[in-house]
Design a protein around this motif. Structure first.
Motif, short mmCIF file in Angstrom:
data_model
loop_
_atom_site.label_atom_id
_atom_site.label_comp_id
_atom_site.label_asym_id
_atom_site.label_seq_id
_atom_site.Cartn_x
_atom_site.Cartn_y
_atom_site.Cartn_z
N ALA A 1 -33.91 -30.27 -3.47
CA ALA A 1 -33.84 -30.31 -4.83
C ALA A 1 -33.97 -29.19 -5.45
O ALA A 1 -33.44 -28.77 -6.46
CB ALA A 1 -34.71 -31.42 -5.29
N ALA A 2 -35.22 -28.40 -5.17
CA ALA A 2 -35.42 -27.11 -5.86
C ALA A 2 -34.54 -26.16 -5.44
O ALA A 2 -34.19 -25.04 -6.19
CB ALA A 2 -37.03 -26.50 -5.44
N PHE A 3 -34.05 -26.04 -4.22
CA PHE A 3 -33.23 -25.01 -3.79
C PHE A 3 -32.08 -25.23 -4.51
O PHE A 3 -31.06 -24.18 -4.92
CB PHE A 3 -32.92 -25.38 -2.18
CG PHE A 3 -31.98 -24.27 -1.69
CD1 PHE A 3 -32.27 -23.01 -1.16
CD2 PHE A 3 -30.42 -24.68 -1.40
CE1 PHE A 3 -31.43 -22.18 -0.55
CE2 PHE A 3 -29.64 -23.88 -0.97
CZ PHE A 3 -30.07 -22.38 -0.56
N LEU A 4 -31.41 -26.23 -4.55
CA LEU A 4 -30.13 -26.61 -5.24
C LEU A 4 -30.06 -26.39 -6.77
O LEU A 4 -29.12 -25.81 -7.26
CB LEU A 4 -29.52 -28.22 -4.98
CG LEU A 4 -29.18 -28.43 -3.41
CD1 LEU A 4 -28.90 -29.89 -3.29
CD2 LEU A 4 -27.82 -27.61 -3.12
N ALA A 5 -31.47 -26.71 -7.29
CA ALA A 5 -31.49 -26.35 -8.83
C ALA A 5 -31.34 -24.95 -8.93
O ALA A 5 -30.76 -24.54 -10.10
CB ALA A 5 -32.67 -27.16 -9.25
N GLU A 6 -32.08 -24.26 -8.29
CA GLU A 6 -32.09 -22.74 -8.33
C GLU A 6 -30.63 -22.19 -8.13
O GLU A 6 -30.39 -21.27 -8.91
CB GLU A 6 -33.16 -22.09 -7.21
CG GLU A 6 -33.12 -20.58 -7.46
CD GLU A 6 -34.06 -19.78 -6.51
OE1 GLU A 6 -34.46 -18.80 -6.57
OE2 GLU A 6 -34.44 -20.63 -5.71
N ARG A 7 -29.95 -22.77 -7.14
CA ARG A 7 -28.60 -22.21 -6.90
C ARG A 7 -27.66 -22.51 -8.12
O ARG A 7 -26.72 -21.62 -8.23
CB ARG A 7 -28.02 -23.03 -5.51
CG ARG A 7 -26.81 -22.30 -5.05
CD ARG A 7 -26.66 -22.76 -3.71
NE ARG A 7 -25.57 -22.25 -3.00
CZ ARG A 7 -25.00 -22.46 -1.84
NH1 ARG A 7 -25.78 -22.72 -0.83
NH2 ARG A 7 -23.63 -22.01 -1.55
N PHE A 8 -27.72 -23.86 -8.75
CA PHE A 8 -27.01 -24.17 -9.52
C PHE A 8 -27.23 -23.21 -10.96
O PHE A 8 -26.44 -23.69 -11.88
CB PHE A 8 -26.94 -25.57 -9.76
CG PHE A 8 -26.35 -26.30 -8.71
CD1 PHE A 8 -25.57 -25.63 -7.60
CD2 PHE A 8 -26.58 -27.66 -8.30
CE1 PHE A 8 -25.13 -26.31 -6.49
CE2 PHE A 8 -26.31 -28.31 -7.44
CZ PHE A 8 -25.78 -27.76 -6.34
N GLY A 9 -28.44 -22.94 -11.18
CA GLY A 9 -29.12 -22.50 -12.49
C GLY A 9 -29.31 -23.54 -13.43
O GLY A 9 -29.37 -23.42 -14.52
N THR A 10 -29.83 -24.63 -12.98
CA THR A 10 -30.27 -25.87 -13.53
C THR A 10 -31.75 -26.08 -13.46
O THR A 10 -32.38 -25.72 -12.41
CB THR A 10 -29.49 -27.25 -13.18
OG1 THR A 10 -29.73 -27.30 -11.85
CG2 THR A 10 -27.99 -26.81 -13.48
N PRO A 11 -32.36 -26.76 -14.42
CA PRO A 11 -33.87 -26.98 -14.53
C PRO A 11 -34.06 -28.07 -13.19
O PRO A 11 -33.18 -29.13 -12.92
CB PRO A 11 -34.24 -27.65 -15.74
CG PRO A 11 -33.05 -27.35 -16.44
CD PRO A 11 -31.70 -27.22 -15.81
N LEU A 12 -35.13 -27.86 -12.27
CA LEU A 12 -35.83 -28.75 -11.72
C LEU A 12 -36.81 -29.64 -12.51
O LEU A 12 -37.83 -29.18 -12.88
CB LEU A 12 -36.48 -28.16 -10.62
CG LEU A 12 -37.01 -29.28 -9.56
CD1 LEU A 12 -35.84 -30.10 -8.80
CD2 LEU A 12 -37.90 -28.44 -8.48
N VAL A 13 -36.40 -31.06 -12.65
CA VAL A 13 -37.22 -31.80 -13.57
C VAL A 13 -38.09 -32.56 -12.58
O VAL A 13 -37.88 -33.20 -11.68
CB VAL A 13 -36.44 -32.99 -14.26
CG1 VAL A 13 -37.24 -33.86 -14.93
CG2 VAL A 13 -35.19 -32.37 -15.07
N HIS A 14 -39.62 -32.47 -13.04
CA HIS A 14 -40.63 -33.01 -12.12
C HIS A 14 -40.78 -34.51 -12.81
O HIS A 14 -41.24 -34.54 -14.09
CB HIS A 14 -41.88 -31.99 -12.28
CG HIS A 14 -41.72 -30.95 -11.46
ND1 HIS A 14 -41.38 -29.57 -11.91
CD2 HIS A 14 -41.80 -30.56 -10.29
CE1 HIS A 14 -41.37 -28.72 -11.07
NE2 HIS A 14 -41.55 -29.25 -9.83
#
Length: 279
Positions: free
Chosen positions: A241-254
């Motif tokens: 999830a963290a990897f894809l969020a960084e790749r997409f430039g979107t927030p990772l929601v905790h």
């Protein structure tokens, strides 16, 4: 909490047990692991104040029997089951979808194949380890789990799997039920333990070998919310999830808790999910 309306949906190769609460736009909850629809009992009532909340036992779990108990399990088929539920319960309007763990993998595939049916997806720690740079190490873990399962049985394999996820304390400790459990909770634990061989032997190897369409997900990232547990940073299910969020430039929601925050922090988890869905 209001008792759900129970339904059964005939799909290709299985009959799905599903539960519906509330009124409003459809929110489909896709469970992970062996919890089935009951894993959302702690949050469904709260969410049902603004949504028609539906959850279900994925095919092959105790209340959603397979026609062929030996049938191969694939993410694509499970996502088609979710699509059939959307078509049944919200035929004229797109829906919101939230999935946890293996259910989040299903939600990702559902988004890439039927985006016209989806308004928003929350994917909490989908273990799509094939997107990671060290995917080969995780294939080796799955091979160890498989070999241990065949040589030594369920509980040793579950321990190997949990250790590989860096959460060895989460491995089931015993099949016996504590006598103080109320009957409904005891029945849930019995179902969970009964479904463990199917989950570990059939779902885990197939689902964790699945590679999502990353380019397609990027194109749809405006309606995808990648989520992870606040307490599981660095653990294997957190990392995709963290990897894809960084790749997409979107927030990772905790979300509160770790990978199993839905069970350990249900009230806080449900409140966070409500805010994310309503944003």
């Amino acid at each position: 909490m209001t008792s759900p309306t129970i339904g059964h949906l005939r799909v290709d190769g299985a009959t799905l047990h599903y539960e519906v609460r509330g009124e409003g736009p459809l929110l489909l909850l896709i469970p992970g692991g062996t919890g089935g629809a009951a894993s959302f009992d702690g949050v469904a009532g709260h969410l049902a104040t603004g949504y028609t909340v539906a959850s279900y036992d994925p095919r092959g779990l105790s209340r959603s029997p397979l026609d062929d108990p030996e049938a191969e399990q694939r993410v694509e088929r499970h996502a088609d089951d979710a699509f059939r539920l959307l078509a049944l319960l919200s035929p004229d309007a797109p829906a919101r979808v939230a999935g946890c763990s293996s259910g989040a993998i299903v939600a990702l595939h559902l988004l890439t194949t039927h985006p016209e049916r989806i308004e928003r997806v929350v994917a909490h720690e989908p273990p799509v380890v094939e997107v990671l740079p060290d995917a080969a190490e995780h294939r080796a873990l799955l091979a160890r789990v498989r070999d241990t399962f065949h040589r030594e049985g369920l509980m040793p394999a579950a321990a190997v799997f949990a250790a590989g996820l860096r959460r060895p304390a989460d491995a089931p400790k015993a099949a016996e039920l504590p006598p103080e459990l109320p009957p409904e909770a005891a029945a849930r634990v019995q179902r969970t333990m009964a479904d463990m061989p199917y989950f570990l032997g059939r779902i885990v190897p197939s689902f964790m070998a699945y590679t999502p369409d990353v380019d397609r997900l990027r194109a749809l990232s405006d309606r995808l919310i990648l989520a992870a547990g606040a307490d599981s940073m660095g653990e294997l299910p957190y990392r995709p999830a963290a990897f894809l969020a960084e790749r997409f430039g979107t927030p990772l929601v905790h979300f509160p808790g770790g990978h199993t925050g839905l069970s350990t922090h249900p009230a806080e988890f449900g409140e966070r999910l409500r805010k994310v869905l309503d944003a």
